[in-house]
Design an enzyme around this catalytic site. Structure first.
Site, short mmCIF file in Angstrom:
data_model
loop_
_atom_site.label_atom_id
_atom_site.label_comp_id
_atom_site.label_asym_id
_atom_site.label_seq_id
_atom_site.Cartn_x
_atom_site.Cartn_y
_atom_site.Cartn_z
CB SER A 139 -22.45 10.30 32.53
OG SER A 139 -22.29 10.48 31.29
CB THR A 189 -23.11 7.14 37.14
OG1 THR A 189 -22.41 7.75 36.77
CG2 THR A 189 -23.81 5.97 35.89
CE1 TYR A 190 -23.72 12.64 34.37
CE2 TYR A 190 -22.77 12.47 36.24
CZ TYR A 190 -22.64 13.02 34.89
OH TYR A 190 -21.61 13.48 34.60
N GLY A 199 -15.95 7.98 32.11
CA GLY A 199 -15.10 8.38 33.75
C GLY A 199 -14.76 7.10 34.11
N GLY A 200 -14.55 7.68 35.28
CA GLY A 200 -14.11 6.17 36.42
C GLY A 200 -15.12 4.87 36.54
CB ALA A 201 -18.58 4.40 35.96
#
Length: 126
Positions: A25, A57-58, A73-75
Site C-alpha cells: 500500500s 497500489t492502494y 510492501g514490494g512497491a
C-alpha cells in the site's frame, strides 16, 4: 462511451517512509487523502518524479496532519525516502459527466503539508 479521467492528484509529495516488510500500500496523511477525495483502499498510481518509476497500489490512511507518505510492501523497492512522487487516481464516467467534471488537485510542500488545492491545470505554453 466511458472515459477515464484524472479524479485526484497529490502533486510532488515527498516520500517520508518506505516499509518493505509492511503489508502493501501507500499510507497517505489523512488530511491529504480527504482533500484529494481519495478513499482508503482505492487504487492509486504512483509516479516517482525522482527516478521515473511508475506503479500502482492502494491507498491507506496515515495519521491526520502527520505528513506521512509511506510506500509499503514490494512497491518500497521503487522509492527511497526523500523521493518526490505524484499520487493519482482515475474515475470512469460518461462523456456528459466528463464535460463538466473537474479533478481534485492537491499541492504540498517538502514536509507534505498542503499548500493549496485546485481543480484545473494551467495551459502549458512553449
Amino acid at each position: 462511451m466511458q472515459l477515464s479521467l484524472l479524479k485526484a492528484k497529490i502533486h510532488r509529495a515527498t516520500v517520508s517512509h518506505s516499509e518493505l516488510n509492511y503489508e502493501g500500500s501507500i499510507a497517505i496523511d489523512g488530511l491529504l487523502l480527504e482533500a484529494a477525495g481519495l478513499y482508503e483502499f482505492e487504487k492509486v498510481h504512483i509516479w516517482n518524479v525522482t527516478n521515473g518509476a511508475r506503479f500502482t497500489t492502494y491507498a491507506i490512511r496515515a495519521e491526520h496532519g502527520s505528513g506521512i507518505i509511506s510506500v509499503n510492501g514490494g512497491a518500497a523497492r521503487y522509492v527511497q525516502v526523500g523521493d518526490l512522487v505524484i499520487v493519482a487516481a482515475f474515475a470512469q464516467m460518461s462523456e456528459d459527466e466528463a464535460a463538466v467534471f473537474r479533478p481534485n488537485l492537491v499541492y504540498v510542500n517538502a514536509a507534505n503539508a498542503m499548500t493549496h488545492t485546485n481543480h484545473s491545470i494551467p495551459t502549458q505554453v512553449a
